[in-house]
Scaffold this motif. Structure first.
Motif, PDB file in Angstrom:
ATOM      1  N   MET A   1     -36.798 -26.685   9.970  1.00 38.86           N
ATOM      2  CA  MET A   1     -35.775 -26.038  10.792  1.00 38.86           C
ATOM      3  C   MET A   1     -35.608 -26.754  12.127  1.00 38.86           C
ATOM      4  N   ALA A   2     -36.732 -27.141  12.761  1.00 45.18           N
ATOM      5  CA  ALA A   2     -36.664 -27.850  14.045  1.00 45.18           C
ATOM      6  C   ALA A   2     -35.947 -29.186  13.884  1.00 45.18           C
ATOM      7  N   PHE A   3     -36.161 -29.854  12.742  1.00 46.35           N
ATOM      8  CA  PHE A   3     -35.501 -31.134  12.488  1.00 46.35           C
ATOM      9  C   PHE A   3     -33.987 -30.946  12.384  1.00 46.35           C
ATOM     10  N   ILE A   4     -33.563 -29.866  11.728  1.00 42.58           N
ATOM     11  CA  ILE A   4     -32.128 -29.596  11.576  1.00 42.58           C
ATOM     12  C   ILE A   4     -31.503 -29.264  12.919  1.00 42.58           C
ATOM     13  N   LYS A   5     -32.230 -28.480  13.747  1.00 42.26           N
ATOM     14  CA  LYS A   5     -31.690 -28.074  15.046  1.00 42.26           C
ATOM     15  C   LYS A   5     -31.409 -29.260  15.952  1.00 42.26           C
ATOM     16  N   ARG A   6     -32.141 -30.358  15.747  1.00 46.53           N
ATOM     17  CA  ARG A   6     -31.939 -31.538  16.574  1.00 46.53           C
ATOM     18  C   ARG A   6     -30.527 -32.097  16.426  1.00 46.53           C
ATOM     19  N   PHE A   7     -29.897 -31.855  15.287  1.00 42.83           N
ATOM     20  CA  PHE A   7     -28.553 -32.370  15.055  1.00 42.83           C
ATOM     21  C   PHE A   7     -27.484 -31.480  15.684  1.00 42.83           C
ATOM     22  N   PHE A   8     -27.871 -30.264  16.092  1.00 45.74           N
ATOM     23  CA  PHE A   8     -26.894 -29.315  16.618  1.00 45.74           C
ATOM     24  C   PHE A   8     -27.318 -28.877  18.020  1.00 45.74           C
ATOM     25  N   PRO A   9     -26.759 -29.484  19.056  1.00 44.57           N
ATOM     26  CA  PRO A   9     -27.164 -29.171  20.430  1.00 44.57           C
ATOM     27  C   PRO A   9     -27.021 -27.702  20.806  1.00 44.57           C
ATOM     28  N   SER A  10     -26.072 -26.998  20.219  1.00 45.71           N
ATOM     29  CA  SER A  10     -25.890 -25.581  20.564  1.00 45.71           C
ATOM     30  C   SER A  10     -27.055 -24.719  20.090  1.00 45.71           C
ATOM     31  N   LEU A  11     -27.897 -25.241  19.195  1.00 49.39           N
ATOM     32  CA  LEU A  11     -29.053 -24.495  18.702  1.00 49.39           C
ATOM     33  C   LEU A  11     -30.351 -24.896  19.397  1.00 49.39           C
ATOM     34  N   SER A  12     -30.323 -26.028  20.116  1.00 49.96           N
ATOM     35  CA  SER A  12     -31.590 -26.543  20.623  1.00 49.96           C
ATOM     36  C   SER A  12     -31.580 -26.946  22.089  1.00 49.96           C
ATOM     37  N   TYR A  13     -30.405 -27.218  22.658  1.00 50.76           N
ATOM     38  CA  TYR A  13     -30.393 -27.799  23.998  1.00 50.76           C
ATOM     39  C   TYR A  13     -30.571 -26.752  25.097  1.00 50.76           C
ATOM     40  N   LEU A  14     -29.983 -25.577  24.927  1.00 49.48           N
ATOM     41  CA  LEU A  14     -30.076 -24.499  25.911  1.00 49.48           C
ATOM     42  C   LEU A  14     -30.752 -23.285  25.292  1.00 49.48           C
ATOM     43  N   ASP A  15     -31.281 -22.414  26.133  1.00 44.97           N
ATOM     44  CA  ASP A  15     -31.798 -21.148  25.629  1.00 44.97           C
ATOM     45  C   ASP A  15     -30.618 -20.271  25.223  1.00 44.97           C
ATOM     46  N   PRO A  16     -30.837 -19.237  24.384  1.00 45.46           N
ATOM     47  CA  PRO A  16     -29.722 -18.430  23.863  1.00 45.46           C
ATOM     48  C   PRO A  16     -28.817 -17.846  24.942  1.00 45.46           C
ATOM     49  N   ALA A  17     -29.394 -17.326  26.027  1.00 41.47           N
ATOM     50  CA  ALA A  17     -28.577 -16.737  27.093  1.00 41.47           C
ATOM     51  C   ALA A  17     -27.715 -17.801  27.772  1.00 41.47           C
ATOM     52  N   SER A  18     -28.296 -18.964  28.020  1.00 42.72           N
ATOM     53  CA  SER A  18     -27.543 -20.050  28.658  1.00 42.72           C
ATOM     54  C   SER A  18     -26.460 -20.581  27.719  1.00 42.72           C
ATOM     55  N   GLU A  19     -26.753 -20.621  26.414  1.00 42.39           N
ATOM     56  CA  GLU A  19     -25.755 -21.080  25.446  1.00 42.39           C
ATOM     57  C   GLU A  19     -24.570 -20.121  25.408  1.00 42.39           C
ATOM     58  N   GLN A  20     -24.855 -18.811  25.476  1.00 46.35           N
ATOM     59  CA  GLN A  20     -23.785 -17.830  25.520  1.00 46.35           C
ATOM     60  C   GLN A  20     -22.947 -18.003  26.779  1.00 46.35           C
ATOM     61  N   ALA A  21     -23.606 -18.225  27.904  1.00 43.07           N
ATOM     62  CA  ALA A  21     -22.887 -18.454  29.164  1.00 43.07           C
ATOM     63  C   ALA A  21     -22.060 -19.736  29.092  1.00 43.07           C
ATOM     64  N   PHE A  22     -22.607 -20.759  28.432  1.00 41.19           N
ATOM     65  CA  PHE A  22     -21.871 -22.017  28.298  1.00 41.19           C
ATOM     66  C   PHE A  22     -20.616 -21.823  27.459  1.00 41.19           C
ATOM     67  N   ARG A  23     -20.729 -21.073  26.358  1.00 41.02           N
ATOM     68  CA  ARG A  23     -19.554 -20.836  25.503  1.00 41.02           C
ATOM     69  C   ARG A  23     -18.458 -20.131  26.285  1.00 41.02           C
ATOM     70  N   HIS A  24     -18.847 -19.122  27.065  1.00 37.39           N
ATOM     71  CA  HIS A  24     -17.851 -18.416  27.872  1.00 37.39           C
ATOM     72  C   HIS A  24     -17.240 -19.354  28.914  1.00 37.39           C
ATOM     73  N   TYR A  25     -18.090 -20.190  29.499  1.00 42.04           N
ATOM     74  CA  TYR A  25     -17.603 -21.131  30.518  1.00 42.04           C
ATOM     75  C   TYR A  25     -16.610 -22.118  29.907  1.00 42.04           C
ATOM     76  N   ILE A  26     -16.932 -22.681  28.753  1.00 42.00           N
ATOM     77  CA  ILE A  26     -16.072 -23.703  28.154  1.00 42.00           C
ATOM     78  C   ILE A  26     -14.759 -23.097  27.687  1.00 42.00           C
ATOM     79  N   VAL A  27     -14.790 -21.842  27.221  1.00 39.54           N
ATOM     80  CA  VAL A  27     -13.556 -21.175  26.800  1.00 39.54           C
ATOM     81  C   VAL A  27     -12.654 -20.925  28.006  1.00 39.54           C
ATOM     82  N   GLU A  28     -13.232 -20.346  29.061  1.00 40.88           N
ATOM     83  CA  GLU A  28     -12.423 -19.996  30.229  1.00 40.88           C
ATOM     84  C   GLU A  28     -11.888 -21.229  30.935  1.00 40.88           C
ATOM     85  N   SER A  29     -12.639 -22.323  30.918  1.00 41.65           N
ATOM     86  CA  SER A  29     -12.216 -23.532  31.637  1.00 41.65           C
ATOM     87  C   SER A  29     -11.241 -24.385  30.838  1.00 41.65           C
ATOM     88  N   THR A  30     -11.044 -24.080  29.546  1.00 43.75           N
ATOM     89  CA  THR A  30     -10.153 -24.915  28.729  1.00 43.75           C
ATOM     90  C   THR A  30      -8.989 -24.126  28.128  1.00 43.75           C
TER      91      THR A  30
END
Length: 364
Positions: A1-30
């Motif tokens: 599972m960890a190997f697969i997550k490496r290919f998907f930054p949204s699953l591994s780069y940020l913690d879940p709360a920060s990823e949720q905040a990032f999604r909201h940020y990218i939607v509102e800014s675009t």
């Protein structure tokens, strides 16, 4: 599972709360970018229709009707996106893109029937165009790419359509787009993380870790707007009693430790907005049920019970005074300056009447 997550930054780069905040940020800014992208797609589809007309096709061909259907769907959905929250906005566009891909498959089928063979260019452009959509991460785009590939595979193996080398070139295009999109996902999240860190530094007091005066105004306005008819908002201005005497006797290092200790005490309740106003003063904002006694009024007693020694104070321990002003819904008429002035007046009154106490007043 960890190997697969490496290919998907949204699953591994940020913690879940920060990823949720990032999604909201990218939607509102675009949002405006998405609108421009829709208009560009509409213009291109209409240009393709006119070019086919010039080549002898007619308005009522399957090719042109399918493109017009896509135009109608895009222009019909676009006005609704203005009122959607970030999650609904994202899910809605994902569904619309899936429908558009299926309709483009019909267009590909009609073009293949008209020209005798399906060209590679059209499907490759669609795959690249999906990469240009800013609100989707690599997993969501993989779903759309797979839908596009599966649709063309259906045309190849379930109809008499001659697809030529389209599937082969489309697979290569998708792999290249996946690699580019993955790097973009990492880059965008790195940028978001850096900006967020700098913002937190700018809005945070270095000694106590609390919010500083700079961030107070925006946070207060957010709480005033969020107030409901069954709630009240209380703002308190708290000052440590005889803090200059403490610094003079114990030293500034111990004085800083007292500030950190009190900051931790004030931050125990996650519902409180706590701001270091400057020096030994703190601002506290609390939303509570209408008619309930603000918990801010208990802070002087709580600090007194901590029994932190202060031999130059008449109380023998570190104490604090606080002025608290409470207002009811609607609170949009109240300015931060007015609330702070009244809380400061109440704080001064608490000091005049002996300190180590709270003074409270209702506004309006």
């Amino acid at each position: 599972m960890a190997f697969i997550k490496r290919f998907f930054p949204s699953l591994s780069y940020l913690d879940p709360a920060s990823e949720q905040a990032f999604r909201h940020y990218i939607v509102e800014s675009t949002r405006h970018t998405m609108q421009r992208l829709v208009w560009v797609c509409v213009a291109l589809l209409l240009v393709f229709n006119f070019s086919d007309m010039l080549l002898g096709d007619n308005w009522f061909s399957l090719n042109n009707l399918t493109r017009l259907a896509i135009v109608v769907i895009l222009l019909s959905y676009l006005p609704f996106t203005r009122h959607l929250n970030a999650d609904s906005y994202l899910q809605g566009w994902l569904l619309v893109c899936a429908i558009v891909i299926l309709l483009l498959t019909v267009t590909s089928y009609a073009a293949a029937q008209y020209f005798g063979q399906l060209g590679e260019g059209g499907t490759m452009i669609v795959a690249i165009a999906l990469t240009a959509i800013p609100i989707f991460n690599v997993q969501q785009k993989i779903l759309l790419w797979l839908l596009l590939y599966a649709s063309l595979a259906f045309l190849k193996y379930c109809t008499q359509t001659d697809t030529g080398w389209t599937l082969f070139y489309l697979a290569i295009t998708i792999l290249l787009c996946f690699s580019w999109q993955r790097q973009l996902d990492i880059l965008l999240r790195s940028q978001f993380k850096a900006v967020r860190l700098e913002t937190e530094k700018a809005e945070t007091d270095q000694l106590t870790g609390l919010l500083n005066r700079r961030s107070f105004e925006q946070r207060l306005q957010e709480k005033l707007k969020a107030l409901t008819p069954d709630q009240q908002l209380s703002l308190g201005l708290l000052d440590i009693d005889f803090f200059k005497r403490y610094n003079d006797h114990y030293g500034h290092l111990d004085g800083d430790l007292v500030l950190v200790h009190i900051s931790r005490l004030l931050s125990q309740d996650p519902a409180l907005l706590v701001v270091r106003f400057g020096g030994e003063e703190f601002i506290l904002v609390e939303q509570h049920p209408r008619g309930a006694v603000p918990t801010l009024l208990n802070l002087p007693q709580q600090l007194f019970e901590q029994a932190h020694p202060h031999i130059t104070s008449p109380f023998g321990v570190v104490t604090a005074s606080i002025g608290v002003v409470t207002l009811s819904y609607p609170a949009t008429h109240a300015s931060s300056g007015e609330l702070m002035h009244l809380a400061d007046t109440l704080l001064y009154r608490a000091k005049e009447q002996g300190r180590n106490q709270a003074q409270h007043q209702y506004l309006g």
